[in-house]
Each structure stands twice: as C-alpha cells, then as structure tokens.
Design an enzyme around this catalytic site. Sequence first.
Site: not given
Ligand code: BG6
Length: 458
Positions: A162, A360
């Site tokens: 990202e 993800e």
């Molecule tokens: C993504 C990232 O943005 O989402 C992760 O690759 C992150 O590192 C995940 O933890 C969830 O987002 P957040 O901000 O709720 O942790």
Amino acid sequence: MKYAFPDNFWWGSASSALQTEGAREGETTWDYWFAREPNRFHNGVGPQQTSTFYQQWKTDIQLLKQLNHNSFRTSISWARLIPDGIGEVNPEAVDFYNQVIDELNEQGITPFITLFHFDMPMAMQEIGGWENRDVVDAYARYAQICFDLFGDRVLHWFTFNEPIVPVEGGYLYDFHYPNVVDFRRAATVAYHTVLAHAKAVQAYRAGHYAGEIGIVLNLTPSYPRSQNPADVKAAHVADLMFNRSFLDPVLRGEYPADLVALLKSYDQLPACKPDDGFLIAEGKIDLLGINYYQPRRVKCRDSAVNPQAPFMPEWFFDSYEMPGRKMNPYRGWEIYEPGIYDILVNLRDNYGNPRCFISENGMGVENEQRFIENGQINDQYRIEFISEHLAWLHKGISEGCNCLGYHMWTFIDNWSWCNAYKNRYGFIQLDLKTQQRTIKKSGEWFAATALNNSFDRE
Ligand code: BG6
C-alpha cells in the site's frame, strides 16, 4: 450454492513485521513517533506490544497450518535487517528470517514476502525519507540483499505494501510520521516510491532469481454519486490520485497522462531526472496484490476552493456519504462487497488481465470479547463478510478474471498503527497480557473453506 475455486488457489492471510514481531535493534519512524507522541496511539499502546512473532514464530506457523493456509504473507523489517538502513546486515535478523522462511516451506505454506510495509528505518527518515533519492538507493540495496539472502526459497516478492498510505498519512492527512501537510512533498514521496519499486524490480530481473515480483496496492474503486458529468469527473480525479498513481506505473510502465497534466497545471509535479521514464518502464510487475477494504464514493464539490488553502486532492471532489450504505462502524469504513468484482473487471478490461490475488480483505471489530461463547469468539459477522466477498470474487473468476488467491487481514489480532488493538481483525484471538492464542469461529470456517477449496452458501 457451492462456490468452488480453481486448483492451487492461494488461501492464506497477511501480516507485517512491525505489527507482529516485537522489539528490534533498529529504530523505525513508529518507535520514534510513539516515544514522542504516545497520545496519538489508541490507549497509548505502541509498536513494542505485539503478538511476539519474533519469539513465537514456530507456534504461529503451526497455527497457520491448522488454519489450512497454503500461503502466508509477511514482511521483512528493513530496520531489523539493516538497523541504520544502509550499513551492516544484522546476522541475527538473517537467522530469524531464514528460520521463518524455511519453516513455512517445510510446512507446505508458501511464503509471500513484502519488503516495505510502512516501517521506515528512522536513520533513513532522518535524511529525508522518501523525499531523498539516497533513500531510494538505500532501499534498492536492501532489496538486493533480501533477494540474495532469501531469493532461493522465497518465490513471491512484493516491493511495497500500500505505497499510497505513507503518502496520505505522512504528507497529506497527518496520520503517519512525519505529519506533514504538503501536496508537492507528497507527490515527491509517491514518485520516489515508484522509482524505488522499479529499482527493486530491475535488480530482481538482473539477478535471474527463481520467482516472481510484484507490489501490493490498496485499490479503492471510485464511484461517482451520479452520472452527472461533474460527479463523474470528480470520481475520475479521485481514481487518478489514489489508484492510478501507482497502478499505471506498475502495470503499464507509465503514469496516466491526465494525472501528469493536472499536477503540472497546479505546479505540483515532483522533480524528475531524464532517465526516470526508462526506469519506471522497467518496473512492470509479474503479480499484483490487491488490498480491498472499502470503496471511495465521491461527488463534485459544492463550494469553491479557498485559493489560500493548501493544495489537496479534495480541491477536485468531496466525499459522498451514500444513503443506506453498509458500514463497519468500528473502523468507519463502508462495506461494499461488489467492489472486489469491479476491481477485477477493471483489471481484466483495462490492464490486460494481469496475474493478481486478493492480498488483504478484512474487518476490524471492537470489543470482540462480547461474542465469546464457550471460550471462543463466535464472529459470524466476519464469516458473512468473507463469504460475501468471496462470492463476488468467484463471479469475477468465472468471468475470466485472473485472480489466483485470497488472503485475509489478518492471522492473529495484531497491532494496528494508530489504532493499536482497538479493532481486532484476526482469525485468532490474542490475549495481549498472556499471549494466549485462541482460534475464532471464522478461523475454523476459513480452515474448512481452504481445505475444500470451496464453500456452500444459500
Ligand atoms: C492495511 C494494511 O491498510 O489495512 C495493514 O496493510 C493494516 O497494515 C490493515 O493493519 C487494517 O487497517 P487498520 O488501519 O485498521 O490497521
């Protein structure tokens, strides 16, 4: 209905070094920032408090196996491997990553490795971070070292996770260090990240390593409020800024001409060197990781821009709160499952249908203890979330999209940047005090789905 997936579909989850491993010798921007502004982090919990993967990697890999993962993505910590970013390699870090990689392979879990997941070594930030081209070279050296050390056993590499997020967080919206609000600097950071990516790809090709190399992008499909040309234009600019600023260079080897023209007209372009274009063209990838959490809904602006205000992406659009949208209230993100399909169709139709996978997708929920039944979190909402996304993914595949797998965020509840442990995402519940790990209902559901390479749903 039965949703069956292609043979050898990648089932797994993703995590990152800083969010799971625990303390290390090399300081990152996160350690530095937390030491100075702990109030920025939920409940004052900093990046030292993790699921201690550095110690528990063997147990955790057993758990991955129990969840029937055939693949798993984590990152190498640049600051652990090379504490000052550019100097000596730390032999203990080499041992650690060798052990993790070997154990994953031995257990039949293919390691997917990211090189940079938001964790800039502080020594590199001190000389300007991604604003400084010397850091681009230091990153390229770090990438080369990783390929040389681990490239015989890691066959799926990702240069960045990202990359737009450190741009947004660090240089536009103040949720990552160094907390700058300055579009031109943000554009420089984004540009240098693309150059760093391309240098890593170049090194990988030159070394003739055994596997493939890609990048992980968070793609947020931009939906206009209406088909009114002003709304459509607003969505187009949001797409250019937040998606295509990375998607086009890594898949087409060049920036969208209208993005360049737009930034030029506002004097926001970063400084370029004559050979940069050739380098960017060499950064084309073999495999795209797609992180999908939420769509971006936009409308045209209703008010004129204050010309004295800092130049921002929002000069061209407003966010649109669609009535009736389904929300994850804990994270404040809309849940829109067809978005995953729209991303895949866009890649198929406009980018030559590249090899890709969902790297993800996930749902962070607060206070999951309230769902404990007989000692286990019964996270039915997460099972619904996954199955609905998988149904749309399945539709994309059945219509010819080249999607090779699905990884969830995340394996064990982990430390989430400024939110620390507020929202839990894991298949496995973590008791932060005792470090006890307990598989949630969604973990069992996922294990069965991965084993059967399919799931049933009405
Ligand atoms: C993504 C990232 O943005 O989402 C992760 O690759 C992150 O590192 C995940 O933890 C969830 O987002 P957040 O901000 O709720 O942790």
